[in-house]
Design a protein around this motif. Structure first.
Motif, mmCIF file in Angstrom:
data_model
loop_
_atom_site.group_PDB
_atom_site.id
_atom_site.type_symbol
_atom_site.label_atom_id
_atom_site.label_comp_id
_atom_site.label_asym_id
_atom_site.label_seq_id
_atom_site.Cartn_x
_atom_site.Cartn_y
_atom_site.Cartn_z
ATOM 1 N N LEU A 203 3.748 8.405 -4.174
ATOM 2 C CA LEU A 203 5.075 8.144 -4.719
ATOM 3 C C LEU A 203 5.333 6.646 -4.829
ATOM 4 O O LEU A 203 5.830 6.157 -5.857
ATOM 5 C CB LEU A 203 6.139 8.812 -3.840
ATOM 6 C CG LEU A 203 7.597 8.543 -4.235
ATOM 7 C CD1 LEU A 203 7.861 8.993 -5.668
ATOM 8 C CD2 LEU A 203 8.553 9.238 -3.263
ATOM 9 N N ALA A 204 4.972 5.892 -3.785
ATOM 10 C CA ALA A 204 5.181 4.446 -3.834
ATOM 11 C C ALA A 204 4.380 3.815 -4.968
ATOM 12 O O ALA A 204 4.878 2.949 -5.706
ATOM 13 C CB ALA A 204 4.803 3.821 -2.493
ATOM 14 N N TYR A 208 5.773 1.833 -8.270
ATOM 15 C CA TYR A 208 5.318 0.468 -8.560
ATOM 16 C C TYR A 208 4.817 0.379 -10.002
ATOM 17 O O TYR A 208 5.102 -0.596 -10.713
ATOM 18 C CB TYR A 208 4.222 0.094 -7.581
ATOM 19 C CG TYR A 208 3.672 -1.299 -7.787
ATOM 20 C CD1 TYR A 208 4.327 -2.412 -7.282
ATOM 21 C CD2 TYR A 208 2.487 -1.497 -8.500
ATOM 22 C CE1 TYR A 208 3.829 -3.688 -7.474
ATOM 23 C CE2 TYR A 208 1.974 -2.770 -8.703
ATOM 24 C CZ TYR A 208 2.647 -3.864 -8.194
ATOM 25 O OH TYR A 208 2.145 -5.127 -8.392
ATOM 26 N N ARG A 209 4.091 1.400 -10.433
ATOM 27 C CA ARG A 209 3.508 1.351 -11.782
ATOM 28 C C ARG A 209 4.530 1.616 -12.878
ATOM 29 O O ARG A 209 4.218 1.429 -14.053
ATOM 30 C CB ARG A 209 2.357 2.355 -11.880
ATOM 31 C CG ARG A 209 1.161 1.887 -11.084
ATOM 32 C CD ARG A 209 -0.033 2.761 -11.311
ATOM 33 N NE ARG A 209 -1.158 2.279 -10.520
ATOM 34 C CZ ARG A 209 -2.196 3.015 -10.191
ATOM 35 N NH1 ARG A 209 -2.259 4.275 -10.584
ATOM 36 N NH2 ARG A 209 -3.171 2.517 -9.476
ATOM 37 N N THR A 210 5.689 2.069 -12.511
ATOM 38 C CA THR A 210 6.760 2.199 -13.510
ATOM 39 C C THR A 210 7.713 1.015 -13.450
ATOM 40 O O THR A 210 8.821 1.066 -13.992
ATOM 41 C CB THR A 210 7.538 3.520 -13.283
ATOM 42 O OG1 THR A 210 8.023 3.556 -11.945
ATOM 43 C CG2 THR A 210 6.657 4.724 -13.547
ATOM 44 N N GLY A 211 7.315 -0.057 -12.776
ATOM 45 C CA GLY A 211 8.119 -1.273 -12.722
ATOM 46 C C GLY A 211 9.198 -1.259 -11.673
ATOM 47 O O GLY A 211 10.074 -2.142 -11.674
ATOM 48 N N ALA A 216 9.551 1.121 -4.664
ATOM 49 C CA ALA A 216 8.263 1.438 -4.041
ATOM 50 C C ALA A 216 8.240 0.970 -2.589
ATOM 51 O O ALA A 216 7.806 1.706 -1.687
ATOM 52 C CB ALA A 216 7.118 0.799 -4.826
ATOM 53 N N LEU A 217 8.720 -0.273 -2.351
ATOM 54 C CA LEU A 217 8.764 -0.776 -0.979
ATOM 55 C C LEU A 217 9.762 0.011 -0.136
ATOM 56 O O LEU A 217 9.517 0.288 1.049
ATOM 57 C CB LEU A 217 9.138 -2.261 -0.990
ATOM 58 C CG LEU A 217 8.033 -3.213 -1.470
ATOM 59 C CD1 LEU A 217 8.599 -4.616 -1.676
ATOM 60 C CD2 LEU A 217 6.874 -3.232 -0.478
ATOM 61 N N ALA A 218 10.874 0.424 -0.730
ATOM 62 C CA ALA A 218 11.866 1.202 0.014
ATOM 63 C C ALA A 218 11.282 2.548 0.443
ATOM 64 O O ALA A 218 11.545 3.033 1.554
ATOM 65 C CB ALA A 218 13.107 1.413 -0.851
ATOM 66 N N VAL A 219 10.482 3.153 -0.413
ATOM 67 C CA VAL A 219 9.836 4.430 -0.078
ATOM 68 C C VAL A 219 8.897 4.253 1.110
ATOM 69 O O VAL A 219 8.884 5.062 2.051
ATOM 70 C CB VAL A 219 9.090 4.980 -1.306
ATOM 71 C CG1 VAL A 219 8.003 5.968 -0.891
ATOM 72 C CG2 VAL A 219 10.059 5.650 -2.258
ATOM 73 N N LEU A 220 8.122 3.179 1.096
ATOM 74 C CA LEU A 220 7.187 2.955 2.196
ATOM 75 C C LEU A 220 7.932 2.684 3.500
ATOM 76 O O LEU A 220 7.499 3.123 4.580
ATOM 77 C CB LEU A 220 6.254 1.785 1.853
ATOM 78 C CG LEU A 220 5.251 2.069 0.724
ATOM 79 C CD1 LEU A 220 4.499 0.796 0.345
ATOM 80 C CD2 LEU A 220 4.261 3.153 1.132
ATOM 81 N N PRO A 237 -3.437 3.504 7.970
ATOM 82 C CA PRO A 237 -3.927 2.272 7.325
ATOM 83 C C PRO A 237 -3.699 2.239 5.823
ATOM 84 O O PRO A 237 -3.457 1.168 5.261
ATOM 85 C CB PRO A 237 -5.424 2.263 7.674
ATOM 86 C CG PRO A 237 -5.748 3.664 8.098
ATOM 87 C CD PRO A 237 -4.504 4.215 8.679
ATOM 88 N N GLU A 238 -3.744 3.376 5.128
ATOM 89 C CA GLU A 238 -3.554 3.362 3.680
ATOM 90 C C GLU A 238 -2.130 2.968 3.311
ATOM 91 O O GLU A 238 -1.914 2.210 2.354
ATOM 92 C CB GLU A 238 -3.909 4.722 3.084
ATOM 93 C CG GLU A 238 -5.396 5.018 3.070
ATOM 94 C CD GLU A 238 -5.753 6.147 2.131
ATOM 95 O OE1 GLU A 238 -4.843 6.695 1.477
ATOM 96 O OE2 GLU A 238 -6.941 6.482 2.040
ATOM 97 N N LEU A 239 -1.151 3.500 4.049
ATOM 98 C CA LEU A 239 0.239 3.117 3.765
ATOM 99 C C LEU A 239 0.473 1.638 4.073
ATOM 100 O O LEU A 239 1.151 0.925 3.314
ATOM 101 C CB LEU A 239 1.199 3.984 4.580
ATOM 102 C CG LEU A 239 1.409 5.431 4.101
ATOM 103 C CD1 LEU A 239 2.406 6.143 4.997
ATOM 104 C CD2 LEU A 239 1.881 5.461 2.662
ATOM 105 N N ARG A 240 -0.088 1.175 5.192
ATOM 106 C CA ARG A 240 0.108 -0.247 5.541
ATOM 107 C C ARG A 240 -0.558 -1.144 4.503
ATOM 108 O O ARG A 240 -0.001 -2.174 4.101
ATOM 109 C CB ARG A 240 -0.484 -0.518 6.934
ATOM 110 C CG ARG A 240 0.234 0.238 8.053
ATOM 111 C CD ARG A 240 -0.065 -0.373 9.416
ATOM 112 N NE ARG A 240 -1.487 -0.446 9.715
ATOM 113 C CZ ARG A 240 -2.190 0.527 10.298
ATOM 114 N NH1 ARG A 240 -1.572 1.669 10.638
ATOM 115 N NH2 ARG A 240 -3.466 0.387 10.560
ATOM 116 N N ARG A 241 -1.745 -0.755 4.052
ATOM 117 C CA ARG A 241 -2.458 -1.571 3.066
ATOM 118 C C ARG A 241 -1.709 -1.589 1.739
ATOM 119 O O ARG A 241 -1.599 -2.638 1.079
ATOM 120 C CB ARG A 241 -3.873 -1.016 2.878
ATOM 121 C CG ARG A 241 -4.779 -1.920 2.028
ATOM 122 C CD ARG A 241 -6.162 -1.312 1.883
ATOM 123 N NE ARG A 241 -6.719 -0.968 3.175
ATOM 124 C CZ ARG A 241 -7.043 0.271 3.555
ATOM 125 N NH1 ARG A 241 -6.838 1.284 2.735
ATOM 126 N NH2 ARG A 241 -7.564 0.498 4.743
#
Length: 804
Positions: A203-204, A208-211, A216-220, A237-241
């Motif tokens: 989702l993040a 991000y890819r839709t601008g 995206a950061l709020a979702v994370l 690690p994937e979410l943090r990266r």
């Protein structure tokens, strides 16, 4: 009436022949019986178990009530069944009942098939399959039985698979540049399942890819808060990266390079440049096309079918240009490894063989054909087995110039350095022998121009120009190699990887005058190997001759990839009689060793599949298990989905061979679903009925008599047993008299055993004697198990019943 069943929501049934008209299933206990049988996946559920599952405290007469429910369901599901005729769908078997629904009759089963198929496809192919799969859901699985213990495990499994499909769908949309479409489904998905980190990441990334970088950061951060506050866990690690990459606006997050997008862009740019710079009529386009078709063939399904069809068109186009060497390269470059011995399209194979033979003749007669006056190098004998033990086979290999079989210890991580497994200490199978290059000290490989010591000169030197079928003569051999590109494709099947860049392929490019003879020989060997592979299953000696000649040339040239392809032909021609599993085991062993050394992944997969078959025939299932696992590892690593077709069938065979018939039947039906989209009609047609017939014969039960069964090419061998099961002895005897000799392929012993069983039942002593003679060399094997697919038990038992 064909019936469909729905369990992805409330349990329902419908008439598929009447535009999905709903079938009335009466009360909740009727639906519970039906649902319980669907959960069993075609296996028998004892009446006592049904009683326990339907009532917490079964009332008196519960067994009778279950029978009443079943009778009512039968009337609903088979309304046209004549009185007292046996049920065909909801059947009585042993202590209980089973629902014999087709593999695609239950929406949950089709959902699983679609999700499994999508996992093997690129994003543009996976997305429609996943959308179709998810569209089958009408609500929670087995909705009205949520509290039933017997449904709980299946409901959980299907629910988890659905979550996986939703996330895989989002990944496919992202890969295809459709990020905006992924957002609403992912938000709804996470509202119900907030602990799935993969969905948060998707989702993040979609935002991000839709601008929408801030969103995206709020979702994370929302994901972090949920995990920390409610579970006490930090994000993975994937979410943090991803959070760090978004803050840095990392270039790899851009849509053009997302999950294969970079590869897609490179492909598009290269294809466009090729179109701009290479003239549309250029001959090099044909050779480039064949390279693509060879790779396409190993994707399975539609890719394999397209590759076969376009291959014939490419050969015809090359012949039109009148350049025999170009035609030879176009024919020979399609070195897709073949493991299955029945052709998918005999007419097409005959077309390819005829073109190869014409090209061989044209090369022999044309200018530049070398005057091959030197005798060919005799290839090593691959072991004419006569009841040898593996240890005796090893001795034979040492005597013929191969290093003794050896065992290497795995590294500390448990992995082989070469990428293919080695049996551990105590394994009963001979390990892949070492291979010394021709002319480099191996006693059976002398330099070209001398006959190898220990082999009598056959008097066959290499043919002169003008010969209609050029090749290097020599005694019959049965090579230990197999090619690297069609191990699970064609009437075969292409499991594995690639051989491009391997030394053998460079022979086409050698252009100096001093190397003309080598190039000419390499081209001839590829044509001969093609003839051998495409002549599988026949009784003509030409295929065996071509395989022998191709192998001899390839060994003399010391060309690993060429030799692999040649020995695929040798494998395909190693069925001249029953009982040759040890010979094929040696082919597979050498193939694994060669392929691992030279990076011929597809050939390595083929070697493991050949050994899987051979060790199954010899009842060495521990070794066969190791080869199945090794083939699967390579197939997964190199994206070869067709490997699983063969290993799933092998596991069903293993159940059958170890006496677990009911489990084997269910496993066979599951394995058969993998054939639906595999693109291998030579393997698909009639195989499931044949496997189930073998299960019945092995248990002393009559053949199935369902008139709708499609026996495919195996009908002549099944028909006498089916007629016997219908008590039509005179017709069965007449049918038995017309049964042909089985094709020389992986089912040779199985078909002879079926013929023998029918002859025993009918007292046909002449046919019994023929079957006994044909099967005698295979006395130490399991009948049919050399196919890696099915078995009728020990050949020795059949021989005893035949009077041998």
């Amino acid at each position: 009436m064909r019936v469909g069943f729905g369990v992805l929501g409330p349990v329902v049934a419908w008439d598929t022949d009447a535009d999905g008209r709903a079938i009335a299933l009466k009360g909740p206990r009727h639906r519970a019986v039906l649902a319980r049988l669907i959960v069993a996946r075609r296996r028998v559920v004892p009446v006592s178990r049904l009683v326990e599952d339907l009532w917490t405290a079964p009332p008196p007469g519960a067994v009778g009530a279950v029978r009443t429910f079943v009778a009512a369901l039968r009337r609903a599901l088979e309304p046209d069944r004549p009185p007292r005729a046996p049920a065909r769908l909801l059947v009585t078997e042993g202590p209980g009942y089973a629902l014999r629904a087709d593999a695609d009759a239950v929406d949950a089963w089709r959902f699983e098939q679609d999700v499994a198929a999508a996992a093997t496809l690129p994003p543009d192919g996976a997305l429609p399959r996943l959308e179709e799969a998810l569209g089958r859901w009408r609500g929670p699985a087995y909705a009205e039985f949520a509290d039933e213990g017997w449904a709980r495990g299946e409901r959980s499994r299907l629910a988890e698979l659905r979550l996986h499909a939703v996330e895989r769908q989002a990944e496919a949309r992202l890969a295809l540049g459709r990020a905006a479409e992924a957002v609403p489904d992912l938000e709804a998905h996470l509202a119900e399942h907030p602990w799935r980190e993969g969905a948060w990441r998707a989702l993040a990334l979609a935002l991000y890819r839709t601008g929408r970088q801030g969103d995206a950061l709020a979702v994370l951060r929302r994901a972090r808060t949920l995990l920390v506050e409610q579970l006490g866990l930090d994000p993975g690690p994937e979410l943090r990266r991803l959070e760090s990459d978004i803050l840095a606006q990392a270039p790899h997050l851009a849509p053009a390079t997302a999950r294969g997008g970079g590869a897609a862009q490179i492909w598009a740019d290269a294809a466009a440049a090729y179109d701009r710079t290479v003239a549309s009529g250029a001959r090099t386009r044909l050779e480039s096309t064949v390279g693509l078709l060879r790779d396409l063939s190993m994707t399975g399904g539609g890719g394999l079918l397209t590759a076969r069809r376009q291959r014939v068109a490419a050969v015809a186009a090359a012949e039109e240009l009148g350049d025999p060497e170009l035609t030879a390269r176009v024919i020979g470059a399609y070195d897709v490894p073949a493991i299955w011995t029945r052709l998918d399209d005999p007419e097409q194979a005959a077309t390819i063989v005829a073109a190869a033979e014409r090209t061989l003749a044209a090369l022999a007669a044309g200018p530049g054909a070398p005057d091959d006056g030197l005798p060919g190098v005799e290839p090593p004998d691959h072991g004419e087995p006569s009841g040898q033990t593996p240890d005796q086979e090893s001795t034979d290999h040492e005597a013929s110039g191969h290093e003794a079989p050896h065992h290497r210890e795995p590294d500390h991580a448990g992995h082989e350095p070469t990428g293919h497994e080695t049996p551990g200490p105590g394994a009963s199978e001979p390990e892949a022998p070492g291979h010394k290059a021709p002319g480099r000290g191996a006693t059976a490989h002398e330099a070209p121009g001398r006959v190898a010591p220990g082999h009598a000169d056959t008097g066959h030197g290499a043919p002169r120009r003008g010969a209609s079928s050029p090749g290097v003569g020599g005694r019959e051999v049965t090579g230990r190699w197999a090619s690297g590109r069609e191990a699970v494709g064609r009437g075969s099947s292409a499991p594995g990887g690639d051989g491009r860049g391997a030394p053998g392929h460079s022979t086409f490019g050698r252009g100096t005058a001093g190397e003309a003879a080598t190039r000419h020989d390499a081209i001839r060997a590829r044509l001969l190997a093609t003839v051998a592979v495409e002549s599988r299953g026949g009784h003509s000696g030409r295929g065996r001759q071509a395989a022998r000649q191709a192998e001899e040339i390839a060994r003399r040239l010391d060309d690993p990839a060429l030799l692999a392809f040649a020995l695929n032909g040798v494998f395909m021609q190693s069925f001249d009689r029953a009982g040759l599993a040890p010979r094929r085991d040696a082919i597979g062993a050498e193939l694994i060793a060669l392929s691992a050394r030279h990076g011929l992944v597809a050939f390595e997969v083929l070697g493991h599949l050949i050994r899987l078959q051979a060790r199954s025939a010899l009842a060495d299932f521990a070794s066969a298990d190791r080869h199945a696992a090794a083939a699967e590892r390579l197939g997964e690593r190199h994206e070869r989905p067709l490997v699983r077709v063969f290993t799933e069938w092998y596991r069903a065979l293993r159940l059958a061979a170890t006496g677990r018939a009911d489990e084997a039947e269910a496993a066979y039906r599951d394995a058969a679903t993998r054939l639906d989209d595999a693109g291998m009609p030579g393997l698909e047609r009639g195989l499931l009925p044949l496997a189930l017939l073998c299960l019945r014969v092995e248990r002393g039960r009559p053949a199935p008599t369902d008139p709708d069964l499609d026996w495919g090419p195996y009908a002549p061998w099944a028909r006498p047993l089916v007629l016997l099961a219908r008590d039509r002895r005179a017709e069965a005897a007449a049918a038995l008299r017309t049964v042909p000799e089985p094709p020389r392929d992986l089912l040779l012993e199985a078909l002879w055993c079926l013929t023998g069983r029918a002859a025993i039942a009918l007292g046909d002593r002449e046919t019994m004697a023929r079957a006994r003679t044909a099967l005698a060399p295979a006395a130490a094997e399991l009948a049919g198990a050399g196919s890696g697919l099915l078995t009728l038990g020990p050949v020795s038992r059949h021989l005893a019943d035949l009077g041998g």
